[in-house]
Design a protein around this motif. Structure first.
Motif, PDB file in Angstrom:
ATOM      1  N   GLN A   1      44.828  19.081  42.267  1.00 19.89           N
ATOM      2  CA  GLN A   1      45.729  18.723  40.882  1.00 19.89           C
ATOM      3  C   GLN A   1      45.987  18.720  39.931  1.00 19.89           C
ATOM      4  O   GLN A   1      46.406  19.290  38.488  1.00 19.89           O
ATOM      5  N   ARG A   2      44.101  19.296  39.397  1.00 19.25           N
ATOM      6  CA  ARG A   2      44.030  19.147  38.088  1.00 19.25           C
ATOM      7  C   ARG A   2      44.411  21.214  37.857  1.00 19.25           C
ATOM      8  O   ARG A   2      44.873  21.596  37.072  1.00 19.25           O
ATOM      9  N   SER A   3      44.424  21.855  38.469  1.00 15.60           N
ATOM     10  CA  SER A   3      44.351  23.436  38.263  1.00 15.60           C
ATOM     11  C   SER A   3      46.003  23.805  38.601  1.00 15.60           C
ATOM     12  O   SER A   3      46.276  24.750  38.112  1.00 15.60           O
ATOM     13  N   ARG A   4      46.769  22.670  38.981  1.00 16.93           N
ATOM     14  CA  ARG A   4      47.994  22.558  38.692  1.00 16.93           C
ATOM     15  C   ARG A   4      48.786  22.627  37.794  1.00 16.93           C
ATOM     16  O   ARG A   4      50.146  22.195  37.685  1.00 16.93           O
ATOM     17  N   ALA A   5      47.833  21.244  37.046  1.00 20.38           N
ATOM     18  CA  ALA A   5      48.767  21.001  36.319  1.00 20.38           C
ATOM     19  C   ALA A   5      50.368  21.453  34.856  1.00 20.38           C
ATOM     20  O   ALA A   5      50.947  20.721  35.105  1.00 20.38           O
ATOM     21  N   ALA A   6      49.743  22.406  35.484  1.00 25.98           N
ATOM     22  CA  ALA A   6      50.654  23.145  34.220  1.00 25.98           C
ATOM     23  C   ALA A   6      52.201  23.033  34.565  1.00 25.98           C
ATOM     24  O   ALA A   6      52.925  23.075  34.757  1.00 25.98           O
ATOM     25  N   THR A   7      51.875  22.630  36.037  1.00 21.62           N
ATOM     26  CA  THR A   7      53.244  22.823  36.945  1.00 21.62           C
ATOM     27  C   THR A   7      53.555  21.047  37.465  1.00 21.62           C
ATOM     28  O   THR A   7      54.736  21.736  38.702  1.00 21.62           O
ATOM     29  N   LEU A   8      53.194  20.380  37.605  1.00 23.00           N
ATOM     30  CA  LEU A   8      53.172  19.201  37.635  1.00 23.00           C
ATOM     31  C   LEU A   8      54.248  18.980  37.036  1.00 23.00           C
ATOM     32  O   LEU A   8      54.545  18.771  35.813  1.00 23.00           O
ATOM     33  N   SER A   9      55.219  17.865  37.632  1.00 24.24           N
ATOM     34  CA  SER A   9      55.545  17.477  36.971  1.00 24.24           C
ATOM     35  C   SER A   9      55.894  16.137  35.835  1.00 24.24           C
ATOM     36  O   SER A   9      54.750  15.675  35.980  1.00 24.24           O
ATOM     37  N   PRO A  10      55.747  15.365  35.222  1.00 20.85           N
ATOM     38  CA  PRO A  10      55.217  14.608  33.992  1.00 20.85           C
ATOM     39  C   PRO A  10      55.424  13.436  34.461  1.00 20.85           C
ATOM     40  O   PRO A  10      53.969  12.928  34.329  1.00 20.85           O
ATOM     41  N   ASP A  11      56.222  13.259  35.339  1.00 15.98           N
ATOM     42  CA  ASP A  11      56.151  11.849  36.594  1.00 15.98           C
ATOM     43  C   ASP A  11      54.755  11.394  36.875  1.00 15.98           C
ATOM     44  O   ASP A  11      54.242  10.688  36.589  1.00 15.98           O
ATOM     45  N   ARG A  12      54.273  12.569  37.346  1.00 16.80           N
ATOM     46  CA  ARG A  12      53.075  12.714  38.291  1.00 16.80           C
ATOM     47  C   ARG A  12      51.714  13.254  37.425  1.00 16.80           C
ATOM     48  O   ARG A  12      50.674  12.463  37.073  1.00 16.80           O
ATOM     49  N   MET A  13      51.731  13.504  36.414  1.00 16.22           N
ATOM     50  CA  MET A  13      51.257  13.774  35.211  1.00 16.22           C
ATOM     51  C   MET A  13      50.549  12.919  34.614  1.00 16.22           C
ATOM     52  O   MET A  13      49.913  11.897  34.391  1.00 16.22           O
ATOM     53  N   GLU A  14      51.638  11.507  34.335  1.00 16.54           N
ATOM     54  CA  GLU A  14      51.420   9.553  33.357  1.00 16.54           C
ATOM     55  C   GLU A  14      50.828   9.429  35.041  1.00 16.54           C
ATOM     56  O   GLU A  14      50.022   8.649  34.410  1.00 16.54           O
ATOM     57  N   LEU A  15      51.404   9.589  36.045  1.00 14.49           N
ATOM     58  CA  LEU A  15      50.714   8.788  36.920  1.00 14.49           C
ATOM     59  C   LEU A  15      48.573   8.805  37.105  1.00 14.49           C
ATOM     60  O   LEU A  15      48.185   7.958  36.867  1.00 14.49           O
ATOM     61  N   LEU A  16      48.479   9.952  37.293  1.00 17.86           N
ATOM     62  CA  LEU A  16      47.293  10.091  37.353  1.00 17.86           C
ATOM     63  C   LEU A  16      46.849  10.089  35.785  1.00 17.86           C
ATOM     64  O   LEU A  16      45.356   9.818  36.147  1.00 17.86           O
ATOM     65  N   SER A  17      47.208   9.980  34.989  1.00 20.92           N
ATOM     66  CA  SER A  17      47.013   9.987  33.426  1.00 20.92           C
ATOM     67  C   SER A  17      46.553   8.506  33.672  1.00 20.92           C
ATOM     68  O   SER A  17      45.111   7.880  33.099  1.00 20.92           O
ATOM     69  N   THR A  18      47.275   7.680  33.887  1.00 23.44           N
ATOM     70  CA  THR A  18      47.018   6.121  34.072  1.00 23.44           C
ATOM     71  C   THR A  18      45.881   5.450  35.084  1.00 23.44           C
ATOM     72  O   THR A  18      45.774   4.742  34.628  1.00 23.44           O
ATOM     73  N   ILE A  19      45.812   6.543  35.666  1.00 25.29           N
ATOM     74  CA  ILE A  19      44.410   5.891  36.956  1.00 25.29           C
ATOM     75  C   ILE A  19      43.516   6.541  35.949  1.00 25.29           C
ATOM     76  O   ILE A  19      41.658   6.890  37.515  1.00 25.29           O
ATOM     77  N   GLY A  20      43.116   7.416  34.880  1.00 23.48           N
ATOM     78  CA  GLY A  20      41.885   8.026  34.831  1.00 23.48           C
ATOM     79  C   GLY A  20      41.520   9.742  34.805  1.00 23.48           C
ATOM     80  O   GLY A  20      40.614  10.133  34.690  1.00 23.48           O
ATOM     81  N   MET A  21      42.750   9.679  35.640  1.00 27.28           N
ATOM     82  CA  MET A  21      42.401  11.063  35.934  1.00 27.28           C
ATOM     83  C   MET A  21      42.622  12.294  34.066  1.00 27.28           C
ATOM     84  O   MET A  21      43.095  12.447  33.223  1.00 27.28           O
ATOM     85  N   ARG A  22      41.169  13.385  34.219  1.00 26.05           N
ATOM     86  CA  ARG A  22      40.448  13.702  33.282  1.00 26.05           C
ATOM     87  C   ARG A  22      41.260  15.045  33.339  1.00 26.05           C
ATOM     88  O   ARG A  22      40.535  16.335  34.385  1.00 26.05           O
ATOM     89  N   TRP A  23      41.696  15.928  32.557  1.00 28.54           N
ATOM     90  CA  TRP A  23      42.691  17.491  32.494  1.00 28.54           C
ATOM     91  C   TRP A  23      42.162  18.655  32.521  1.00 28.54           C
ATOM     92  O   TRP A  23      42.293  19.483  33.210  1.00 28.54           O
ATOM     93  N   SER A  24      40.260  18.772  32.195  1.00 23.06           N
ATOM     94  CA  SER A  24      39.733  19.750  31.332  1.00 23.06           C
ATOM     95  C   SER A  24      38.370  19.332  32.415  1.00 23.06           C
ATOM     96  O   SER A  24      38.063  18.550  32.731  1.00 23.06           O
TER      97      SER A  24
END
Length: 136
Positions: free
Chosen positions: A113-136
């Motif tokens: 998911q981190r390596s595909r961050a540029a292609t993830l949908s905004p909904d999925r990015m938001e869901l993962l960010s909500t539970i504490g995902m760090r993208w870098s």
């Protein structure tokens, strides 16, 4: 907006765990008849061609959420396998007779998911960010 994220995830998880017919109906392609018209195979309405992929994503998301709630972070080791309880249908913690334990390769999924961050949908990015995902 944790309320929205929770509702989206719950809807995806319900679809992932309650609609086995969608995986076998029509070869999983969501088409019926020669005209190629789509119709839902069951009452939950799972019928898109990518519903199996969406269901798998939802299960992995629930595993990530479980890991985050337990550990407080999403720095998951690459080889980590997370066990989650799926099934039960109503989500109210019923008798558990129709529940099963699934083992998901969460570490690999989080890394992907981190390596595909540029292609993830905004909904999925938001869901993962909500539970504490760090993208870098």
């Amino acid at each position: 907006m944790p309320g929205l994220a929770h509702r989206l995830a719950a809807r995806c998880l319900r679809r992932a765990t309650s609609c086995t017919k969608a995986r076998i109906w029509g070869g999983g392609y969501g088409r019926s008849g020669s005209a190629g018209t789509s119709s839902p195979p069951c009452s939950s309405g799972c019928w898109s061609t990518s519903s199996a992929q969406a269901d798998k994503w939802a299960l992995n998301y629930e595993a990530a959420k479980q890991f985050y709630e337990r550990e407080g972070h999403l720095r998951v080791p690459r080889k980590h396998v997370e066990r989650i309880l799926v099934g039960g249908g109503d989500g109210k913690g019923g008798s558990g007779d129709d529940q099963e334990v699934r083992e998901l390769r969460l570490g690999a999924w989080i890394g992907n998911q981190r390596s595909r961050a540029a292609t993830l949908s905004p909904d999925r990015m938001e869901l993962l960010s909500t539970i504490g995902m760090r993208w870098s």
